[in-house]
Design a protein around this motif. Structure first.
Motif, PDB file in Angstrom:
ATOM      1  N   ASP A  27       0.658  -1.338  -0.141  1.00 44.36           N
ATOM      2  CA  ASP A  27      -0.028   0.083  -0.022  1.00 44.36           C
ATOM      3  C   ASP A  27       0.785   1.297   0.022  1.00 44.36           C
ATOM      4  O   ASP A  27       0.438   2.109  -0.629  1.00 44.36           O
ATOM      5  CB  ASP A  27      -0.885   0.044   1.162  1.00 44.36           C
ATOM      6  CG  ASP A  27      -2.185  -1.015   0.984  1.00 44.36           C
ATOM      7  OD1 ASP A  27      -2.151  -1.652  -0.008  1.00 44.36           O
ATOM      8  OD2 ASP A  27      -2.781  -0.778   1.959  1.00 44.36           O
ATOM      9  N   GLU A  28       1.920   1.214   0.915  1.00 45.94           N
ATOM     10  CA  GLU A  28       2.777   2.475   0.810  1.00 45.94           C
ATOM     11  C   GLU A  28       3.466   2.654  -0.308  1.00 45.94           C
ATOM     12  O   GLU A  28       3.530   3.978  -0.875  1.00 45.94           O
ATOM     13  CB  GLU A  28       3.899   2.510   2.061  1.00 45.94           C
ATOM     14  CG  GLU A  28       3.168   2.346   3.438  1.00 45.94           C
ATOM     15  CD  GLU A  28       4.076   2.110   4.581  1.00 45.94           C
ATOM     16  OE1 GLU A  28       5.130   2.134   4.113  1.00 45.94           O
ATOM     17  OE2 GLU A  28       3.782   2.004   5.440  1.00 45.94           O
ATOM     18  N   GLU A  29       4.050   1.734  -1.011  1.00 46.44           N
ATOM     19  CA  GLU A  29       4.498   1.825  -2.324  1.00 46.44           C
ATOM     20  C   GLU A  29       3.780   2.335  -3.513  1.00 46.44           C
ATOM     21  O   GLU A  29       4.028   3.180  -4.117  1.00 46.44           O
ATOM     22  CB  GLU A  29       5.179   0.572  -2.873  1.00 46.44           C
ATOM     23  CG  GLU A  29       5.795   0.440  -4.043  1.00 46.44           C
ATOM     24  CD  GLU A  29       6.328  -1.047  -4.260  1.00 46.44           C
ATOM     25  OE1 GLU A  29       6.337  -1.587  -5.463  1.00 46.44           O
ATOM     26  OE2 GLU A  29       6.798  -1.647  -3.339  1.00 46.44           O
ATOM     27  N   VAL A  30       2.643   1.903  -3.342  1.00 43.38           N
ATOM     28  CA  VAL A  30       1.290   2.152  -4.362  1.00 43.38           C
ATOM     29  C   VAL A  30       0.987   3.749  -4.200  1.00 43.38           C
ATOM     30  O   VAL A  30       1.113   4.460  -5.284  1.00 43.38           O
ATOM     31  CB  VAL A  30       0.203   1.289  -4.463  1.00 43.38           C
ATOM     32  CG1 VAL A  30      -0.836   1.875  -5.415  1.00 43.38           C
ATOM     33  CG2 VAL A  30       0.590  -0.231  -4.738  1.00 43.38           C
ATOM     34  N   GLU A  31       0.815   4.000  -3.038  1.00 43.37           N
ATOM     35  CA  GLU A  31       0.437   5.366  -2.703  1.00 43.37           C
ATOM     36  C   GLU A  31       1.692   6.509  -2.966  1.00 43.37           C
ATOM     37  O   GLU A  31       1.532   7.452  -3.426  1.00 43.37           O
ATOM     38  CB  GLU A  31       0.292   5.546  -1.168  1.00 43.37           C
ATOM     39  CG  GLU A  31       0.148   6.815  -0.536  1.00 43.37           C
ATOM     40  CD  GLU A  31      -1.405   7.538  -1.037  1.00 43.37           C
ATOM     41  OE1 GLU A  31      -1.462   8.718  -1.153  1.00 43.37           O
ATOM     42  OE2 GLU A  31      -2.310   6.702  -1.176  1.00 43.37           O
ATOM     43  N   ALA A  32       2.817   5.956  -2.763  1.00 46.14           N
ATOM     44  CA  ALA A  32       4.026   6.698  -3.219  1.00 46.14           C
ATOM     45  C   ALA A  32       3.925   6.973  -4.552  1.00 46.14           C
ATOM     46  O   ALA A  32       4.402   8.114  -5.181  1.00 46.14           O
ATOM     47  CB  ALA A  32       5.279   6.270  -2.645  1.00 46.14           C
TER      48      ALA A  32
END
Length: 81
Positions: A68-73
């Motif tokens: 999730d954090e990677e996709v958000e970034a």
């Protein structure tokens, strides 16, 4: 593949590898590796399992939100904001 059950320290054999590697599945069907006869399959929480070396299972196998954090970034970078 064999994994260790944390509380009993016994080796267990994974019945379906796909279930183990699917982060949406919180449990996996295992067979206790004990004695000479195959034991009946049982459902075990992934959180109760470790590799025989003692290492935890990869987060990609246990957490459906591990990216999730990677996709958000990446989304943030593309939107320029």
């Amino acid at each position: 593949m064999f994994l260790k059950h944390k509380s009993t320290d016994k080796l267990m054999q994974v019945v379906e590898l796909q279930d183990l590697m699917n982060p949406m599945h919180e449990q996996v069907v295992m067979r206790l590796h004990y004695g000479e006869e195959a034991q009946d399959p049982e459902t075990v929480d992934k959180q109760a399992l470790r590799f025989p070396s003692g290492e935890a299972l990869p987060r990609a196998w246990t957490d459906p939100h591990y990216r999730d954090e990677e996709v958000e970034a990446a989304h943030h970078d593309r939107s320029g904001g």
